[in-house]
Write an enzyme that holds these catalytic residues in place. Sequence first.
Site, PDB file in Angstrom:
ATOM      1  N   HIS A   1       0.808  -1.204   0.000  1.00  0.00           N
ATOM      2  CA  HIS A   1       0.000   0.000   0.000  1.00  0.00           C
ATOM      3  C   HIS A   1       0.848   1.263   0.000  1.00  0.00           C
ATOM      4  O   HIS A   1       0.373   2.330  -0.396  1.00  0.00           O
ATOM      5  CB  HIS A   1      -0.958  -0.011   1.187  1.00  0.00           C
ATOM      6  CG  HIS A   1      -2.113  -0.933   0.983  1.00  0.00           C
ATOM      7  ND1 HIS A   1      -3.411  -0.593   1.311  1.00  0.00           N
ATOM      8  CD2 HIS A   1      -2.189  -2.185   0.454  1.00  0.00           C
ATOM      9  CE1 HIS A   1      -4.220  -1.590   1.005  1.00  0.00           C
ATOM     10  NE2 HIS A   1      -3.490  -2.575   0.495  1.00  0.00           N
TER      11      HIS A   1
ATOM     12  N   HIS B   1      -2.356 -12.437  -2.585  1.00  0.00           N
ATOM     13  CA  HIS B   1      -3.364 -13.161  -1.804  1.00  0.00           C
ATOM     14  C   HIS B   1      -2.952 -14.595  -1.490  1.00  0.00           C
ATOM     15  O   HIS B   1      -3.746 -15.353  -0.949  1.00  0.00           O
ATOM     16  CB  HIS B   1      -4.698 -13.132  -2.551  1.00  0.00           C
ATOM     17  CG  HIS B   1      -5.276 -11.757  -2.661  1.00  0.00           C
ATOM     18  ND1 HIS B   1      -6.380 -11.466  -3.437  1.00  0.00           N
ATOM     19  CD2 HIS B   1      -4.898 -10.572  -2.086  1.00  0.00           C
ATOM     20  CE1 HIS B   1      -6.653 -10.164  -3.339  1.00  0.00           C
ATOM     21  NE2 HIS B   1      -5.764  -9.611  -2.525  1.00  0.00           N
TER      22      HIS B   1
END
Length: 723
Positions: free
Chosen positions: A98, A266
């Site tokens: 992020h 993920h």
Amino acid sequence: MDGNDIGSGGKCPVMHGSLTAKDTAKADWWPKGLNLDILHQHDTKYNPLKGFDYREEVKNLDVPALKADLIALLTDSQDWWPADWGHYGGLMIRLAWHSAGTYRLADGRGGGGTGTIRFAPLNSWPDNANLDKARRLLWPLKKKYGNRISWADLIILAGTVAYESMGLKTYGFSFGREDVWHPEKDIYWGAEKEWLAPSDTRYDDVKNPATMENPLAAVQMGLIYVNPEGVNGQPDPAMTALHVRETFARMAMDDEETAALTAGGHTVGKTHGNGDAGALQAAPEGADIVEGGLGWMNNTSRGVGRNTVTSGIEGAWTTHPTKWDNGYFDLLFGYEWELKKSPAGANQWMPINIREEDMPVDVEDPSIRVMPIMTDADMAMKVDPIYRAICERFAADHAYFSETFARAWFKLTHRDLGPRTRYIGPEAPAEDLIWQDPVPAGNTAYDVAAVKAKIAASGLSVSDMVTTAWDSARTYRGSDMRGGANGARIRLAPQRHWEGNEPARLSHVLSVLEPIAATTGASLADVIVLAGSYGVEQAAKAAGFDVTVPFAPGRGDASAEQTDAASFDVLEPLADGFRNWQKKDYVVSPEELLLDRAQLLGLTASEMTCLVGGMRVIGTNHGGTAHGVFTDRVGALTTDFFVHLTDMAWKWKPAGNNLYHITDRASGAVKFTATRADLVFGSNSMLRAYAEVYAQDDNAEKFVRDFVAAWVKVMNADRFDLA
């Protein structure tokens, strides 16, 4: 007793709200005013480490020791914020992701290169919920290694080491990211006034992702990429796939890189939504002082471990979320999935009839098995035919998937660091990658004076020489250190054909300069810059000043094979106030476009002012227009632009769209024409103050010397070897 004595219950001696309230800010009183803050945002007054050279200090870092400490930290679970499965890997990867994931190709802004995730608004974005905990977990290592490691480097390194600790062979890592000390106000994150406002507000048509407002890349205010629940929170994997493709393309990723990053991101960690999202307190910037800078605290229940709420989605994607494996594909393709709700009420996909052994264990109790999940973006990898084909290749070849992801992760975390020549550290890869815009080393063993003599005898005008050098150098973006004169890519597609470069004029100038480069051993990149600098010297001489413009040889000439032409399309100037041109009318004003260009070039407001005034009188306007050429001595580096701009003998009158007449106040006769990019230097109070300095009778020489310094700064902006 005096009425202002706070001890008497009288008035407080500090005006309430004077330092925090926004309703009396300049932008609120005069919303159309031009804000120059972006040109001075990293003023040294903010920096507690003035004079400190981080890029030199980081070379003294004990990298193996730091990595060993990071690996130990990853499994040292803290009671105040316990690690999922006893491993902080997923959290650190999300922090690094992020931080880097705000990068966008359109203007090169965002990314993890300056550590701005420490500050608002990024530190309080909804998508960054609980990443403040990750930074606090890293603090003991930042404290220990001090100035030898920046926050920006430590954050990205933590994510990279986390992947390594879980079994991924990473592609490499470079140090060299320098921290800033306050938010980067130049970055436009969108016009929305509320977090997670509907996507429709930044699209002409939300069903057509390509209509997203430029230069934005994320689908909603406060998100890094796409909404994990679907477009505007409405699950539709096919539509989400289209938005994923557009979003990642705007962040410089192709379909294979996008699929690899989605799957690889993920493969480890989990989402958090096992609780009441309404119980969370304010984000860090709005939290109570007793929270010590932390946000999203849950003071009504346990709120940590298995009860953590972050995105609202709850669950892991794989059976073994702390292991780098192919488990993501095993579950995605091995089961059918149905839409469900998380305990926090978020939309998520869950497998139908999953075998118990394929279920991950609870983050705190390994005797408990829990359901895995997929987001709408994960389901997009399954339903979109292009992404599915890529993911099926990954599923069949774990080594291929691992290598593709490792390279994509490296690109994600290094895209804004600049060319490979800026890389620092023992793990910096030696391979030249096309997205790094490689430039071969240039020759310095040639006779600069001889080249200069050939330029002088070439017959090129001062305007042509200065204009071509400027057009070559002005593509530089300090945001991601792309573009610039080094490489002479102005002679290659697509730059050679850009409207802003006046292709016909450019072709003529190159036809004159290319033989000079070929016969002297100098690169064309050097010859272009040297010609521009010689032109500046001649303009100064015409104004009565003998100056030598500093010149540093050593630029190289990039080949077409070293140039990703498509990725250079975003560097095309759509406006250039320095040359008084814009491709068409935009919602943004000409003066704002000028500020944006100046900021990307790393110029201060005074440097911008000086360059604009000088380039006008030299005669560098696009197409040879006379707008803003407030002089009868075109080609001489005089202060005439500023003298006439500030002279009250003239009156300004609108004469068309972005066109003004400068008329004699007494007779009404038109003397000059101008655009907003000219008149702003007389109308804006700060810019006029700079213009008045150069209009003074005693500052003609100062102006020339200031122009030369600013010119050299632009010409050398991409010469990282000179730093």
